[in-house]
Design a protein around this motif. Sequence first.
Motif, short mmCIF file in Angstrom:
data_model
loop_
_atom_site.label_atom_id
_atom_site.label_comp_id
_atom_site.label_asym_id
_atom_site.label_seq_id
_atom_site.Cartn_x
_atom_site.Cartn_y
_atom_site.Cartn_z
N ASN A 110 0.93 -1.19 0.13
CA ASN A 110 -0.12 0.05 -0.09
C ASN A 110 0.78 1.33 -0.15
N VAL B 28 -4.37 -4.13 -3.82
CA VAL B 28 -4.26 -2.80 -3.11
C VAL B 28 -4.55 -1.78 -4.08
N HIS C 274 -8.37 1.15 -0.05
CA HIS C 274 -7.18 0.87 -0.94
C HIS C 274 -7.01 1.90 -1.98
#
Length: 586
Positions: A97, A502, A525
């Motif tokens: 992320n 993600v 996300h």
Amino acid sequence: MTASWTGTLAIPEPGDGIPPTAPEAIDAALATLRERAPVWIDTDVPARLALLEELVDDTLASAPAWATAAAAAKGIRSDSPLMGEDWISGPVMVLRNLRLLQRSLGQIVETGRPQPPSLEVAANGQVVARVFPSDTVDQLMFPQFTGEIRLRPDVPLDRAEARIGRIHREGTVSEPTVALVLGAGNVSSIGPMDALYELFARNRVVLLKMNPVNAHLGPHVAAAFQPLVREGFLRIVYGGAEVGRHLTDHPEVDTIHVTGSDKTYDAIVFGTGEAGARRKAAGERRLDKPVTAELGNVSPVIVVPGPWNDKDLAFHGDNIASMLVNNGGFNCIAARVVVQHRQWAKRRKLLDAVRDSLRGAEPRVPYYPGAVDRWRQFTDAHPSAEWFGDAPDDDHPDRLPFTLIPDLDAHTIDDVAFTTEAFCGVFGEVALDAPRSVADYLEAAVAFCNDTLWGTLSASLLVHPDSLKDPEIANAVERAIDRLRYGSVVVNHWSAVPYGMVSTTWGAYPGAEPTDIQSGTGVVHNTYLLEDVEKTVVRGPFRPPMKPVWFHTHRGAAKLAPKLARLVATGERRQVPGILWQAVRG
């Protein structure tokens, strides 16, 4: 037996752990965040990129202790391949992320906005952003996987382009905002990643309340996110429902994001007890604060009939079983109902392959509170349930078998297996009649999932590539993907895959009313920072060249996961051959 309610069954709070944060400490934390909220808004993109680089370093350094603590609390042996599970669902996901946010913010500096691999109008007029794979490493680690974000049908391309990443564009005005994130107790990356979304996609400073179930990981998250804590953009607190009520009602909290159950959402928005029930029935909210949520799901796995051979059956036996076994079944996207075509000659063989896989699954400690009681509600309702392991008893309350309930009746629409998320290691199988064609079966399967199963979070379809050579079946599969009312639809793999990518969105299908929230509202996300999202669609190979690392049968996951963390953090491609070798050995 029919369900007494819909949604997620009650989950009691654990009786021990980190003590609740005192009210005065909470007030002080919120005062700091209120003071720092304007500073966060004024923090330019280069400064945010520098923070992200610090966060990557600190998260990588914190990863071993974080993953080890998470696994130990779940009763996973230190020599078990399952040790990889908490690496991957914890720090590896957070590192990915962070790196993807860095990429998007770097593209804003270079070009003015995030640059997904493609952003175009599909044949049906819908804007689609291809977001996976985004680089060579994605292609090597997940060969033949693709991920796309579909925007809502009424959104034109020029609007999509104008809104992508807009909070970071010069001249965009944001109000200083304090967001409360109520973290999940099952997967350790959820709370930190929800906090990152509030910070970098919504421009809000964050108070993160750890869930009591995994509050022990709070210090590890704090160490990983020390740069945000140091600057006063993040605070972490502890406690259960009482602390949660204090926070949701606090005048210094502007917005709320919760990952949990629909019952928690109802308590926040409408209140509890008879008064809460009256408000919900009347549609009268208790709070006027914006609330987004990612909640539970009775996740379907739709099996498309086809020319499956014995290797196909064995692979997807492991595939389906792993959708339940991962994390002991304590996932909001664990497989809950396998949907099959009654007329398919290999239906029983596939079920036998699932059984074979479950027999080989490592027993798991039912670490999530109330799991045994929830398991008993399902097995009492279905005496035909098949257990794979020993059932709990007075002498062994800390064991729980993975459980399959075959031959559910699709016409019993209020069956507990259809209306209620077990949140333990239980799933069922249902067969639908469609004697005329596979296309008719797919139409029936979509209607069953949309109209009978509770939840709108994620769904899977398994389809043999040779089946797609038949234009009628290929068209029926595409119609199914289009019509399934789920926030993520995944072809050939677990519907949790978009969570791990993600760059895709993660959240419920849009449109739920607060009085029937189902799997929630809003997305997280989404590292390319797209707006007006309808759903994510992920496609993967029917049988990939490497065993997926989330399979419970992956023997090398514990060795592979730390290497994946370093690869994600550093981007050093010289690590790829060794990782691929470990992955191929599976």
